[in-house]
Design a protein around this motif. Structure first.
Motif, PDB file in Angstrom:
ATOM      1  N   UNK A  87       0.798  -1.221   0.000  1.00 10.44           N
ATOM      2  CA  UNK A  87       0.000   0.000   0.000  1.00 10.44           C
ATOM      3  C   UNK A  87       0.832   1.273   0.000  1.00 10.44           C
ATOM      4  N   UNK A  88       2.105   1.206   0.357  1.00  7.55           N
ATOM      5  CA  UNK A  88       2.932   2.406   0.367  1.00  7.55           C
ATOM      6  C   UNK A  88       4.006   2.354   1.437  1.00  7.55           C
ATOM      7  N   UNK A  89       4.474   3.519   1.850  1.00  8.41           N
ATOM      8  CA  UNK A  89       5.546   3.642   2.832  1.00  8.41           C
ATOM      9  C   UNK A  89       4.955   3.547   4.234  1.00  8.41           C
ATOM     10  N   UNK A  90       5.490   2.610   5.022  1.00 11.21           N
ATOM     11  CA  UNK A  90       5.067   2.472   6.413  1.00 11.21           C
ATOM     12  C   UNK A  90       5.959   3.266   7.356  1.00 11.21           C
ATOM     13  N   UNK A  91       7.255   3.293   7.038  1.00 13.90           N
ATOM     14  CA  UNK A  91       8.226   3.896   7.946  1.00 13.90           C
ATOM     15  C   UNK A  91       9.342   4.520   7.127  1.00 13.90           C
ATOM     16  N   UNK A  92       9.763   5.730   7.510  1.00 11.19           N
ATOM     17  CA  UNK A  92      10.881   6.402   6.861  1.00 11.19           C
ATOM     18  C   UNK A  92      11.644   7.171   7.924  1.00 11.19           C
ATOM     19  N   UNK A  93      12.966   7.044   7.911  1.00 17.70           N
ATOM     20  CA  UNK A  93      13.806   7.794   8.838  1.00 17.70           C
ATOM     21  C   UNK A  93      15.104   8.156   8.124  1.00 17.70           C
ATOM     22  N   UNK A  94      15.437   9.425   8.140  1.00 17.62           N
ATOM     23  CA  UNK A  94      16.699   9.904   7.574  1.00 17.62           C
ATOM     24  C   UNK A  94      17.539  10.466   8.718  1.00 17.62           C
ATOM     25  N   UNK A  95      18.788  10.030   8.799  1.00 18.49           N
ATOM     26  CA  UNK A  95      19.708  10.502   9.829  1.00 18.49           C
ATOM     27  C   UNK A  95      20.929  11.074   9.132  1.00 18.49           C
ATOM     28  N   UNK A  96      21.277  12.312   9.483  1.00 23.07           N
ATOM     29  CA  UNK A  96      22.446  12.974   8.917  1.00 23.07           C
ATOM     30  C   UNK A  96      23.515  13.025   9.999  1.00 23.07           C
ATOM     31  N   UNK A  97      24.665  12.434   9.700  1.00 17.39           N
ATOM     32  CA  UNK A  97      25.775  12.361  10.658  1.00 17.39           C
ATOM     33  C   UNK A  97      26.966  13.097  10.067  1.00 17.39           C
ATOM     34  N   UNK A  98      27.607  13.926  10.887  1.00 22.98           N
ATOM     35  CA  UNK A  98      28.840  14.603  10.479  1.00 22.98           C
ATOM     36  C   UNK A  98      29.990  13.867  11.149  1.00 22.98           C
ATOM     37  N   UNK A  99      30.909  13.334  10.338  1.00 25.55           N
ATOM     38  CA  UNK A  99      32.030  12.545  10.843  1.00 25.55           C
ATOM     39  C   UNK A  99      33.327  13.296  10.574  1.00 25.55           C
ATOM     40  N   UNK A 100      34.059  13.613  11.638  1.00 23.69           N
ATOM     41  CA  UNK A 100      35.340  14.300  11.486  1.00 23.69           C
ATOM     42  C   UNK A 100      36.361  13.327  10.918  1.00 23.69           C
ATOM     43  N   UNK A 101      37.128  13.752   9.965  1.00 21.05           N
ATOM     44  CA  UNK A 101      38.087  12.865   9.315  1.00 21.05           C
ATOM     45  C   UNK A 101      39.288  12.585  10.198  1.00 21.05           C
ATOM     46  N   UNK A 102      39.742  13.574  10.951  1.00 17.74           N
ATOM     47  CA  UNK A 102      40.954  13.406  11.744  1.00 17.74           C
ATOM     48  C   UNK A 102      40.734  12.472  12.927  1.00 17.74           C
ATOM     49  N   UNK A 103      39.642  12.658  13.656  1.00 24.22           N
ATOM     50  CA  UNK A 103      39.399  11.877  14.871  1.00 24.22           C
ATOM     51  C   UNK A 103      38.393  10.754  14.679  1.00 24.22           C
ATOM     52  N   UNK A 104      37.556  10.840  13.668  1.00 22.19           N
ATOM     53  CA  UNK A 104      36.534   9.822  13.448  1.00 22.19           C
ATOM     54  C   UNK A 104      35.297   9.987  14.318  1.00 22.19           C
ATOM     55  N   UNK A 105      35.219  11.088  15.050  1.00 21.79           N
ATOM     56  CA  UNK A 105      34.068  11.344  15.916  1.00 21.79           C
ATOM     57  C   UNK A 105      32.849  11.649  15.049  1.00 21.79           C
ATOM     58  N   UNK A 106      31.757  10.980  15.366  1.00 18.96           N
ATOM     59  CA  UNK A 106      30.515  11.190  14.630  1.00 18.96           C
ATOM     60  C   UNK A 106      29.514  11.918  15.513  1.00 18.96           C
TER      61      UNK A 106
END
Length: 77
Positions: free
Chosen positions: A26-45
């Protein structure tokens, strides 16, 4: 369930957009978008944004690719 991950590489950090969609006949039941910023030097997200509006992750990924860092100014530091 389908998960699509888009990684946009930058000089100092990477932007990772993860979109999870669950559909039935019937269509879309669930949708979730997560935007993560990951530092290249330390790998901290750090989670910059979450959205449940269908298509929000793809729109943000397109804006970051087009505008670069300026698209993320609205998220703060």
């Amino acid at each position: 369930m389908e998960t699509r991950t888009t990684t946009i590489r930058g000089l100092a950090f990477d932007v990772v957009v993860s979109e999870t969609t669950h559909r039935d006949t019937r269509g879309v039941l669930f949708y979730l978008a997560v935007v993560v910023i990951r530092e290249r030097k330390t790998g901290i997200e750090r989670v910059a944004r979450r959205s449940r509006l269908p298509g929000a992750g793809a729109a943000l990924a397109r804006d970051v690719q087009r505008l670069g860092v300026r698209a993320l100014d609205a998220f703060g530091s």
